[in-house]
Design a protein around this motif. Structure first.
Motif, PDB file in Angstrom:
ATOM      1  N   GLY A 194       0.722  -1.098   0.041  1.00 22.88           N
ATOM      2  CA  GLY A 194       0.133  -0.010   0.202  1.00 22.88           C
ATOM      3  C   GLY A 194       1.028   1.319   0.020  1.00 22.88           C
ATOM      4  O   GLY A 194       2.068   1.131   0.440  1.00 22.88           O
ATOM      5  N   ALA A 195       0.167   2.302  -0.457  1.00 19.26           N
ATOM      6  CA  ALA A 195       0.836   3.432  -0.429  1.00 19.26           C
ATOM      7  C   ALA A 195       1.264   4.119   1.114  1.00 19.26           C
ATOM      8  O   ALA A 195       2.216   4.882   1.257  1.00 19.26           O
ATOM      9  N   LYS A 196       0.514   3.580   2.007  1.00 14.07           N
ATOM     10  CA  LYS A 196       0.842   3.817   3.405  1.00 14.07           C
ATOM     11  C   LYS A 196       2.457   3.369   3.757  1.00 14.07           C
ATOM     12  O   LYS A 196       2.976   4.001   4.375  1.00 14.07           O
ATOM     13  N   TRP A 206      -3.094  14.135   6.041  1.00 15.10           N
ATOM     14  CA  TRP A 206      -3.573  12.918   6.148  1.00 15.10           C
ATOM     15  C   TRP A 206      -2.991  12.553   7.512  1.00 15.10           C
ATOM     16  O   TRP A 206      -1.905  12.641   8.030  1.00 15.10           O
ATOM     17  N   TYR A 220       0.735  10.822   8.379  1.00 12.89           N
ATOM     18  CA  TYR A 220       2.067  11.459   8.086  1.00 12.89           C
ATOM     19  C   TYR A 220       2.754  12.067   9.648  1.00 12.89           C
ATOM     20  O   TYR A 220       3.903  11.668   9.796  1.00 12.89           O
ATOM     21  N   CYS A 247       0.265  16.835  -0.409  1.00  6.86           N
ATOM     22  CA  CYS A 247      -0.646  15.847  -0.642  1.00  6.86           C
ATOM     23  C   CYS A 247      -1.637  16.454  -1.543  1.00  6.86           C
ATOM     24  O   CYS A 247      -2.407  17.170  -1.452  1.00  6.86           O
ATOM     25  N   ASN A 275      -6.266  14.600   0.736  1.00 10.57           N
ATOM     26  CA  ASN A 275      -6.932  13.743   1.821  1.00 10.57           C
ATOM     27  C   ASN A 275      -6.544  14.701   3.154  1.00 10.57           C
ATOM     28  O   ASN A 275      -5.411  14.629   3.308  1.00 10.57           O
ATOM     29  N   ASP A 309       2.636  12.845  -2.355  1.00 11.48           N
ATOM     30  CA  ASP A 309       1.623  11.941  -2.204  1.00 11.48           C
ATOM     31  C   ASP A 309       0.316  12.000  -3.282  1.00 11.48           C
ATOM     32  O   ASP A 309      -0.322  13.034  -3.033  1.00 11.48           O
ATOM     33  N   ILE A 336      -1.674   9.699  -4.572  1.00 14.86           N
ATOM     34  CA  ILE A 336      -2.567   8.650  -4.358  1.00 14.86           C
ATOM     35  C   ILE A 336      -3.690   8.956  -4.873  1.00 14.86           C
ATOM     36  O   ILE A 336      -4.638   8.074  -5.717  1.00 14.86           O
ATOM     37  N   TYR A 337      -4.262  10.254  -5.123  1.00 10.51           N
ATOM     38  CA  TYR A 337      -5.747  10.747  -5.672  1.00 10.51           C
ATOM     39  C   TYR A 337      -5.614  11.111  -6.899  1.00 10.51           C
ATOM     40  O   TYR A 337      -6.580  11.763  -7.376  1.00 10.51           O
ATOM     41  N   SER A 369      -4.740   1.713  -4.926  1.00 12.43           N
ATOM     42  CA  SER A 369      -5.834   1.533  -3.734  1.00 12.43           C
ATOM     43  C   SER A 369      -7.205   2.565  -4.320  1.00 12.43           C
ATOM     44  O   SER A 369      -8.250   2.028  -4.505  1.00 12.43           O
ATOM     45  N   LYS A 370      -6.747   3.721  -4.776  1.00 11.57           N
ATOM     46  CA  LYS A 370      -7.914   4.623  -5.117  1.00 11.57           C
ATOM     47  C   LYS A 370      -8.384   4.665  -6.461  1.00 11.57           C
ATOM     48  O   LYS A 370      -9.608   4.561  -6.784  1.00 11.57           O
ATOM     49  N   ARG A 402      -3.547  -4.016  -1.241  1.00 10.83           N
ATOM     50  CA  ARG A 402      -2.371  -3.500  -0.653  1.00 10.83           C
ATOM     51  C   ARG A 402      -1.124  -3.495  -1.762  1.00 10.83           C
ATOM     52  O   ARG A 402       0.083  -3.973  -1.179  1.00 10.83           O
ATOM     53  N   TYR A 448     -13.690  13.524  -0.478  1.00  9.28           N
ATOM     54  CA  TYR A 448     -14.018  14.082   1.002  1.00  9.28           C
ATOM     55  C   TYR A 448     -14.768  15.267   0.792  1.00  9.28           C
ATOM     56  O   TYR A 448     -14.155  16.252   0.317  1.00  9.28           O
TER      57      TYR A 448
HETATM   58  N1  PMP Z   1      -1.924   8.541   1.437  1.00  9.45           N
HETATM   59  C1  PMP Z   1      -3.137   9.067   1.551  1.00  9.45           C
HETATM   60  C2  PMP Z   1      -3.426  10.723   1.418  1.00  9.45           C
HETATM   61  C3  PMP Z   1      -4.436   8.401   1.583  1.00  9.45           C
HETATM   62  O1  PMP Z   1      -5.500   8.747   1.635  1.00  9.45           O
HETATM   63  C4  PMP Z   1      -4.191   7.021   1.817  1.00  9.45           C
HETATM   64  C5  PMP Z   1      -5.432   6.075   2.045  1.00  9.45           C
HETATM   65  N2  PMP Z   1      -5.683   5.699   3.251  1.00  9.45           N
HETATM   66  C6  PMP Z   1      -2.965   6.413   1.595  1.00  9.45           C
HETATM   67  C7  PMP Z   1      -1.763   7.180   1.421  1.00  9.45           C
HETATM   68  C8  PMP Z   1      -2.829   5.015   1.679  1.00  9.45           C
HETATM   69  O2  PMP Z   1      -3.060   4.126   0.526  1.00  9.45           O
HETATM   70  P1  PMP Z   1      -3.001   2.626   0.732  1.00  9.45           P
HETATM   71  O3  PMP Z   1      -4.236   2.066   1.031  1.00  9.45           O
HETATM   72  O4  PMP Z   1      -2.521   2.311  -0.695  1.00  9.45           O
HETATM   73  O5  PMP Z   1      -2.156   2.232   1.655  1.00  9.45           O
END
Ligand code: PMP
Ligand code: GLU
Length: 397
Positions: A99-101, A125, A128, A171, A175, A204, A206-207, A236-237, A245, A323
């Motif tokens: 995952g990006a997390k 988010w 961080y 970001c 988010n 970041d 991801i969106y 993910s998104k 993941r 959001y």
């Molecule tokens: N960065 C941001 C800004 C997110 O909103 C999310 C989603 N939780 C993530 C990273 C992590 O994404 P992932 O589900 O791929 O771990």
């Protein structure tokens, strides 16, 4: 007696996941809760991606993958970066993670050490600041309220930089606010960062594909800082694949190598079958991405309209992500049945218990006057949820 380390004791639990869990617990008790807390697409993963996963199982992709991911997936990501973002990377600069997390956390642990400062524009988010704490770094939070559409200015950034600044985490689309930095705004930030050669820019994205303002702009496009930008992204998104993941970085070689080393001791390569599915997400048809983006845009319009109808809410128009982040300070300090709503977390708890709508208080995102609703659910759910929110709020005195 708890024996957890000081490092863990200082860590806050993820409020987004906590509210979602609380909502699921109430649902399990038979209460009809509408969950607008966690941010994840409500769509199923597209069929052609699922078929690729079935095939990967049949083809025995059951062994450890290389730590940074299969070459085929990294090549697909390199091709995506070239085609969609006009950015040149080598496969060695890509590291795929759980995952990006994990991708964000790898980068922070790789570059931030005790005493290093990390600039984090707020609202941010939730994870961080906690990741920076894990790395024993110092968060330097730069606030941007609704009056500036939740975006920091170049002057604010300049003022926050010190000789100890090691990194900044941007970001966009954001988010929790949905704000999107324009190319000009990103350029202004890049011009400031260009004067400080040691700062690593964690972007970041991801969106990226959930954008209603037009084409995605990456800060990595600016040549004057390009060699210090780490892009965070994943499936993910964009492809409705939160549970698979797979996230990744595109980074300067020294950071990619550091993340590779860290991940090799910590988690190894991410799930092999999910990697094969993600490869097809990038190489297959992109129609599904646009179909989902359009649905999110329609829901964005609905949520802005419904949010504006709630007395006391101040609502901006998010240009990306999924959001709504209204300022709800009007309601803080009010009471229900003699019980005072102390803060945004208290308000979120009240909306859950009284209105049966799950959302997340803004304090967890560094914005104590706001509250976050994820609108990644059906139009019917959104309409009913906001009706309940309006009724519940009207009972506060
Ligand atoms: N960065 C941001 C800004 C997110 O909103 C999310 C989603 N939780 C993530 C990273 C992590 O994404 P992932 O589900 O791929 O771990
Ligand atoms: N990005 C999502 C959110 O903000 C998922 C939850 C999380 O990973 O914290 O709700």
């Amino acid at each position: 007696m708890s024996q957890v380390s000081d490092r863990l004791a200082a860590l806050s639990p993820s409020e987004t996941l906590a509210m979602s869990q609380k909502s699921n617990e109430l649902k399990a008790q038979g209460i009809d809760v509408i969950n607008l807390s966690v941010g994840e697409p409500d769509f199923f993963t597209p069929d052609h991606i699922k078929i690729a996963a079935h095939k990967a199982i049949d083809d025995n992709f059951s062994f450890y993958s290389p730590v940074p991911g299969y070459p085929a997936l990294r090549n697909a990501i390199v091709a995506k970066l070239k085609k969609e973002n006009d950015l040149e990377y080598k496969p060695e600069q890509i590291v795929c993670s759980n995952g990006a997390k994990q991708a964000v956390c790898n980068v922070i642990l790789s570059v931030v050490g005790p005493g290093d400062e990390v600039i984090i524009p707020a609202p941010y988010w939730v994870s961080y600041v906690e990741m920076v704490k894990l790395a024993e770094g110092t968060n330097v939070v730069v606030p941007a309220g609704i009056d500036q559409n939740f975006k920091i200015t170049a002057a604010q950034l300049e003022a926050a930089i010190t000789p100890k600044t090691k990194a900044i985490i941007l970001c966009s689309p954001s988010n929790p606010t949905g704000s999107v930095y324009t190319r000009e705004e990103l350029k202004a930030l890049a011009d400031v960062l260009a004067k400080h050669a040691k700062i690593v820019i964690i972007s970041d994205e991801i969106y990226e594909h959930i954008n209603y303002a037009g084409k995605h702009e990456s800060i990595a496009r600016f040549e004057n800082i390009r060699d210090r930008v780490v892009i965070i992204n994943g499936v993910s998104k964009a492809y409705a694949m939160t549970g698979w993941r797979i996230g990744w970085i595109a980074a300067p070689q020294w950071i990619a190598s550091a993340c590779n080393k860290l991940q090799g001791q910590y988690t190894s390569g991410p799930n092999s079958v999910a990697q094969k599915a993600s490869e097809v997400a990038y190489t297959g048809t992109q129609d599904c991405v646009e179909t989902m983006r359009k649905a999110f845009e329609r829901r964005r319009d609905l949520m802005v309209q419904l949010g504006k109808e709630i007395p006391g809410f101040r609502v901006n128009k998010p240009e990306g992500a999924f959001y709504l982040f209204p300022d709800c300070s009007f309601y803080l300090g009010k009471s229900f049945n003699g019980k005072k709503i102390e803060d945004s977390a208290g308000l979120a708890m009240y909306l859950l218990e009284e209105g049966h709508v799950a959302c997340v208080g803004g304090a967890a995102f560094g914005a104590p006057g706001c509250i976050r609703f994820s609108y990644a659910t059906s139009d019917e759910n959104l309409t009913e949820a906001m009706r309940r929110v309006k009724v519940a709020l009207s009972k506060l005195v």
